[in-house]
Design a protein around this motif. Structure first.
Motif, PDB file in Angstrom:
ATOM      1  N   CYS A   8       0.870  -1.174   0.000  1.00 30.80           N
ATOM      2  CA  CYS A   8       0.000   0.000   0.000  1.00 30.80           C
ATOM      3  C   CYS A   8       0.909   1.227   0.000  1.00 30.80           C
ATOM      4  O   CYS A   8       2.124   1.098   0.194  1.00 30.80           O
ATOM      5  CB  CYS A   8      -0.917   0.014   1.227  1.00 30.80           C
ATOM      6  SG  CYS A   8      -0.015   0.343   2.748  1.00 30.80           S
ATOM      7  N   HIS A  12       3.158  -0.741   3.880  1.00 30.09           N
ATOM      8  CA  HIS A  12       2.930  -2.087   4.417  1.00 30.09           C
ATOM      9  C   HIS A  12       3.062  -3.080   3.263  1.00 30.09           C
ATOM     10  O   HIS A  12       2.491  -2.860   2.201  1.00 30.09           O
ATOM     11  CB  HIS A  12       1.535  -2.201   5.040  1.00 30.09           C
ATOM     12  CG  HIS A  12       1.288  -1.176   6.115  1.00 30.09           C
ATOM     13  ND1 HIS A  12       0.219  -0.311   6.097  1.00 30.09           N
ATOM     14  CD2 HIS A  12       2.003  -0.872   7.218  1.00 30.09           C
ATOM     15  CE1 HIS A  12       0.284   0.491   7.161  1.00 30.09           C
ATOM     16  NE2 HIS A  12       1.359   0.169   7.854  1.00 30.09           N
ATOM     17  N   CYS A  28      -5.082  -3.261   1.897  1.00 30.20           N
ATOM     18  CA  CYS A  28      -4.017  -3.559   2.846  1.00 30.20           C
ATOM     19  C   CYS A  28      -4.646  -4.084   4.148  1.00 30.20           C
ATOM     20  O   CYS A  28      -5.546  -3.443   4.687  1.00 30.20           O
ATOM     21  CB  CYS A  28      -3.212  -2.292   3.120  1.00 30.20           C
ATOM     22  SG  CYS A  28      -2.034  -2.483   4.453  1.00 30.20           S
ATOM     23  N   VAL A  30      -3.490  -4.012   7.018  1.00 35.96           N
ATOM     24  CA  VAL A  30      -3.138  -3.157   8.163  1.00 35.96           C
ATOM     25  C   VAL A  30      -3.945  -1.857   8.147  1.00 35.96           C
ATOM     26  O   VAL A  30      -4.593  -1.494   9.122  1.00 35.96           O
ATOM     27  CB  VAL A  30      -1.616  -2.825   8.165  1.00 35.96           C
ATOM     28  CG1 VAL A  30      -1.260  -1.952   9.364  1.00 35.96           C
ATOM     29  CG2 VAL A  30      -0.794  -4.107   8.158  1.00 35.96           C
ATOM     30  N   CYS A  31      -3.922  -1.138   6.990  1.00 34.70           N
ATOM     31  CA  CYS A  31      -4.536   0.201   6.974  1.00 34.70           C
ATOM     32  C   CYS A  31      -5.726   0.307   6.020  1.00 34.70           C
ATOM     33  O   CYS A  31      -6.335   1.375   5.918  1.00 34.70           O
ATOM     34  CB  CYS A  31      -3.479   1.240   6.600  1.00 34.70           C
ATOM     35  SG  CYS A  31      -2.894   1.090   4.902  1.00 34.70           S
TER      36      CYS A  31
END
Ligand SMILES: [Zn+2]
Length: 335
Positions: A8, A12, A28, A30-31
């Motif tokens: 991303c 990440h 992503c 994570v985000c």
């Protein structure tokens, strides 16, 4: 060793082998921002980019060997750059048109469809799912049929009649009763996860962005290093792809500086340009970052400016283009 990873914009990273999951891996974990394919430098070999590369030669620098061995190809890519008549009339600026209608189904989406359908076959998927306003649906239908697989295309009730006919003639199964593209995209994702087929919606599959960056590589292959590139924008993925393609060339020292990218968007509800409507699965986060990096900008185009651009292209260049294409030329005329 992987030649790429999924990333991303915030950095990440996910190992490239995860592309071999049948899940639509586009956010992503994570985000939740959009994922794209990032090439990794190979020690001593650089990017492998060369001055002159055909489509499959280019993508095979990075993708695993089975992509090339099992490729589904109808002759996509290597489209011509057409010089503007203005170039011969002593204009200070030289203008070129990248004619993506020279692709097998008449659109640049064939580049993505070739990779996605090849990937579906490598993963032994029998059905290919794709939400599209038209061009991507036609491309996926053509390549899927050629691969001996089944295409399920999800669109809204405003789909262009020509695209509808094209999808059905290629043998794609078209579901076009959705009130909006957001509903079509939701259902495409849901049904693909339920049935376990391959997800080939451009916004849900990072291979699409990867395939489209070959357009930038080809422009430079043809000896043109542009100062500015005008691109019609909808969800923003195509502009990001071009930025990434030029960025590869800049990072490899093949071009001395990055072109400025200009995104042309529409300020009208005209159904003729529904491909340029932003959906809730937009890739605009990537596009905005790309525009900032190359000091680019966006220009908003009205319905009358689109009509004027269609007419100018036809009468001065001999090019008959669809409205969504004319938007980019309207931005060039307007600046
Ligand atoms: Zn992230």
């Amino acid at each position: 060793m992987d030649k790429f990873e999924l990333r991303c914009w915030d950095g990440h990273a996910i190992p490239g082998e995860r592309i071999n999951s049948r899940d639509a891996l586009y956010k992503c974990p994570v985000c939740e921002k959009t994922l794209f394919i990032q090439e990794l430098p190979i020690a001593g070999a650089g990017s492998g980019l060369q001055k002159k590369m055909a489509f499959w030669e280019d993508v095979s620098r990075v993708l695993p060997v089975p992509f090339f061995q099992e490729r589904i190809s109808i002759g996509e890519g290597s489209t011509k750059l057409i010089a503007s008549t203005a170039n011969e009339n002593g204009a200070a600026e030289r203008i070129y048109f990248k004619d993506e209608s020279q692709n097998p189904t008449r659109s640049y989406r064939d580049r993505a469809a070739a990779l996605l359908v090849t990937h579906a076959r490598i993963l032994h998927c029998k059905e290919v799912f794709c939400a599209s306003t038209g061009n991507m649906g036609a491309s996926i239908s053509a390549y899927t049929t050629r691969a001996g697989l089944v295409a399920r295309i999800f669109s809204d009730k405003n789909i262009d009649i020509g695209k509808k006919a094209q999808i059905k003639t290629y043998g794609g199964l078209l579901f076009d009763s959705y009130p909006s593209m957001n509903d079509g995209m939701d259902d495409c994702l849901k049904q693909q996860i339920q049935d376990g087929g391959y997800q080939a919606t451009a916004e849900f599959n990072p291979l699409s962005l990867f395939a489209q960056k070959t357009i930038a590589h080809e422009i430079v292959s043809d000896g043109i290093v542009p100062d500015e590139v005008y691109i019609s924008i909808g969800n923003g993925g195509t502009l990001f792809s071009l930025w990434q393609g030029f960025n590869d060339l800049h990072a490899s020292g093949i071009i001395p500086s990055m072109p400025r990218l200009i995104g042309a968007s529409v300020s009208t509800d005209d159904p003729r340009i529904s491909p340029l409507k932003e959906s809730k699965y937009s890739q605009r986060d990537l596009m905005e970052n790309a525009l900032r990096e190359c000091h680019g900008t966006k220009i908003s185009i009205s319905e009358s400016e689109i009509t004027a651009a269609i007419s100018t292209l036809a009468r001065t260049e001999g090019l008959f283009v669809e409205p969504a294409t004319a938007v980019a030329h309207a931005a060039l005329m307007k600046r």
